[in-house]
Motif scaffolding. Structure first.
Motif, PDB file in Angstrom:
ATOM      1  N   GLY A  44       0.799  -1.224   0.000  1.00  0.00           N
ATOM      2  CA  GLY A  44       0.000   0.000   0.000  1.00  0.00           C
ATOM      3  C   GLY A  44       0.827   1.268   0.000  1.00  0.00           C
ATOM      4  O   GLY A  44       0.276   2.374  -0.001  1.00  0.00           O
ATOM      5  N   ALA A 116      -2.593  -4.829  -3.449  1.00  0.00           N
ATOM      6  CA  ALA A 116      -3.910  -5.467  -3.448  1.00  0.00           C
ATOM      7  C   ALA A 116      -4.494  -5.395  -4.852  1.00  0.00           C
ATOM      8  O   ALA A 116      -4.438  -4.365  -5.506  1.00  0.00           O
ATOM      9  N   SER A 118      -8.072  -6.481  -6.837  1.00  0.00           N
ATOM     10  CA  SER A 118      -9.431  -7.002  -6.735  1.00  0.00           C
ATOM     11  C   SER A 118      -9.747  -7.876  -7.936  1.00  0.00           C
ATOM     12  O   SER A 118      -9.278  -7.647  -9.047  1.00  0.00           O
ATOM     13  N   VAL A 133     -10.425 -10.830  -3.870  1.00  0.00           N
ATOM     14  CA  VAL A 133      -9.066 -10.286  -4.000  1.00  0.00           C
ATOM     15  C   VAL A 133      -8.090 -11.399  -4.348  1.00  0.00           C
ATOM     16  O   VAL A 133      -8.301 -12.559  -3.990  1.00  0.00           O
ATOM     17  N   ALA A 142     -13.383 -11.735  -0.306  1.00  0.00           N
ATOM     18  CA  ALA A 142     -12.909 -10.675   0.576  1.00  0.00           C
ATOM     19  C   ALA A 142     -13.977 -10.283   1.594  1.00  0.00           C
ATOM     20  O   ALA A 142     -13.959  -9.181   2.138  1.00  0.00           O
ATOM     21  N   THR A 264      -8.667  -6.057   9.209  1.00  0.00           N
ATOM     22  CA  THR A 264      -9.153  -4.711   8.929  1.00  0.00           C
ATOM     23  C   THR A 264      -8.398  -3.690   9.784  1.00  0.00           C
ATOM     24  O   THR A 264      -7.819  -4.018  10.821  1.00  0.00           O
ATOM     25  N   ASP A 275      -4.601  -4.306   6.525  1.00  0.00           N
ATOM     26  CA  ASP A 275      -5.465  -4.732   5.418  1.00  0.00           C
ATOM     27  C   ASP A 275      -4.776  -4.519   4.074  1.00  0.00           C
ATOM     28  O   ASP A 275      -5.371  -4.021   3.114  1.00  0.00           O
ATOM     29  N   SER A 276      -3.524  -4.915   3.988  1.00  0.00           N
ATOM     30  CA  SER A 276      -2.715  -4.666   2.797  1.00  0.00           C
ATOM     31  C   SER A 276      -3.294  -5.296   1.533  1.00  0.00           C
ATOM     32  O   SER A 276      -3.069  -4.798   0.430  1.00  0.00           O
ATOM     33  N   TYR A 277      -4.028  -6.392   1.677  1.00  0.00           N
ATOM     34  CA  TYR A 277      -4.564  -7.106   0.518  1.00  0.00           C
ATOM     35  C   TYR A 277      -6.061  -6.868   0.318  1.00  0.00           C
ATOM     36  O   TYR A 277      -6.667  -7.468  -0.569  1.00  0.00           O
ATOM     37  N   LYS A 278      -6.667  -6.018   1.148  1.00  0.00           N
ATOM     38  CA  LYS A 278      -8.116  -5.774   1.109  1.00  0.00           C
ATOM     39  C   LYS A 278      -8.899  -7.067   1.353  1.00  0.00           C
ATOM     40  O   LYS A 278     -10.021  -7.239   0.873  1.00  0.00           O
ATOM     41  N   ALA A 280      -9.892  -7.845   4.313  1.00  0.00           N
ATOM     42  CA  ALA A 280     -10.909  -7.351   5.245  1.00  0.00           C
ATOM     43  C   ALA A 280     -11.338  -8.392   6.268  1.00  0.00           C
ATOM     44  O   ALA A 280     -12.525  -8.619   6.491  1.00  0.00           O
TER      45      ALA A 280
END
Length: 345
Positions: A44, A116, A118, A133, A142, A264, A275-278, A280
């Motif tokens: 990020g 990240a 999506s 993700v 996610a 998160t 939450d570097s990869y989303k 969540a």
């Protein structure tokens, strides 16, 4: 005559001394020191400060535009900042920062972890839609699953799932978002929006699509769709371990840190994540029957893998508020209801 000789000798010595050049002042040797030779930045983006010790002027240069340096020069002792942009790709990047004087050159290796990425939303057989993700090459949900019906392509072929069962080894689910069912251990810091995304907790039989979990005492020989949408399956222990390896080693975040990068940024009792990869990951807790506990403290995810040598137990992936790791394998009995994240076939 003797006086003349002495006079000539003195004059000669004076003349010779006048021809000898004085010794040059010794020049100070340049030196250059920096406090970092390696910098690891999350996908990020982020910053790192580098201190410089020197007795002369120096310059700083980056070989990549996404790793900017400021200032780009200085003199004597000082510092500069490396500012790294967010990584738009799912591959780890490397940059080189060079710090130089007229005679000395030092390098800093900058690693930018995978960003990240999506994937397309996935919809279950009841119309619930979930973001997805990529973590490495794998595509993950996610958001926690909340289906209460099996797809017609699943092992249970369109059956409805019961909210409770007389035997906890038979399939059942618990509604996590119902606060009336919570057994509170610590202050719950989840927002109302997050509570709405906690999903449903499923015991093992419900997750993997069995009529009774106690009858399965050997490993499955193929993927288990279970409660997942078509084209998706319950992850195995190996797939959870591959996720950890991707985050901690391939992407360079470091051993024992995967949990931090999956959690998160808010909602956990303490020590929220990046939450570097989303992904969540929320602390949805776990349940036995309708009673839900550890909400706000823990997120525990089902796998399709039994606990080795323990037919009544399964291997799961666990996140805790007081641990930066994704603990895997962790163990749970088959009767407990846990969160489900599906992975693409």
């Amino acid at each position: 005559m003797k006086k003349i000789v002495l006079f000539l000798a003195a004059a000669t010595a004076l003349l010779l001394s006048a021809c000898v050049k004085p010794e040059a002042e010794p020049q100070e040797v340049e030196f250059l020191r920096i406090n970092k030779v390696e910098v690891n930045i999350p996908g990020g983006g982020g910053e790192a400060n580098v201190t410089v010790e020197s007795n002369t002027s120096w310059t700083v240069k980056s070989n990549e535009n996404w790793a900017a340096v400021n200032p780009t020069s200085g003199s004597g002792n000082g510092s500069f900042t490396i500012k790294v942009e967010a990584n738009p790709d799912t591959e780890r990047d490397m940059a080189k920062i060079t710090v130089s004087t007229s005679s000395v050159s030092l390098e800093i290796r900058v690693s930018r972890a995978a960003g990240a990425k999506s994937g397309p939303d996935v919809t279950d057989c009841q119309g619930n839609k979930y973001p997805t993700v990529y973590i490495g090459e794998k595509l993950w949900m996610a958001e926690n699953l909340k289906a209460t019906k099996y797809s017609t392509n699943s092992e249970r072929q369109g059956a409805d799932l019961s909210i409770s069962a007389s035997s906890k080894t038979k399939p059942y689910y618990a509604i996590t978002s119902d606060k009336n069912n919570w057994i509170i251990e610590h202050e719950v810091k989840l927002s109302d929006e997050q509570i709405g995304k906690l999903g449903i907790l499923y015991n093992w039989a419900a997750a993997v699509g069995l009529e009774d979990g106690s009858t399965q005492t050997s490993e499955f020989t193929s993927q288990r769709q279970g409660i997942c949408p078509d084209g998706w399956h319950i992850p195995t222990l190996t797939e959870w371990e591959e996720m950890i390896a991707q985050i901690e080693y391939n992407d360079g975040y470091g051993k024992g840190t995967a949990g931090t990068h999956l959690k998160t940024t808010t909602g956990w009792y303490e020590n929220t994540g990046t939450d570097s990869y989303k992904f969540a990951a929320l602390p949805a807790g776990q349940a036995e029957g309708v009673k839900v506990f550890s909400v706000g403290d823990m997120g525990v995810f089902q796998s399709a893998t039994l606990r080795s040598g323990q037919p009544t137990s399964i291997s799961v992936a666990q996140l805790r508020y007081d641990d930066p790791a994704l603990s895997c394998p962790s163990a749970r009995t088959k009767n407990l209801a846990l969160s489900v994240r599906c992975v693409k076939n």
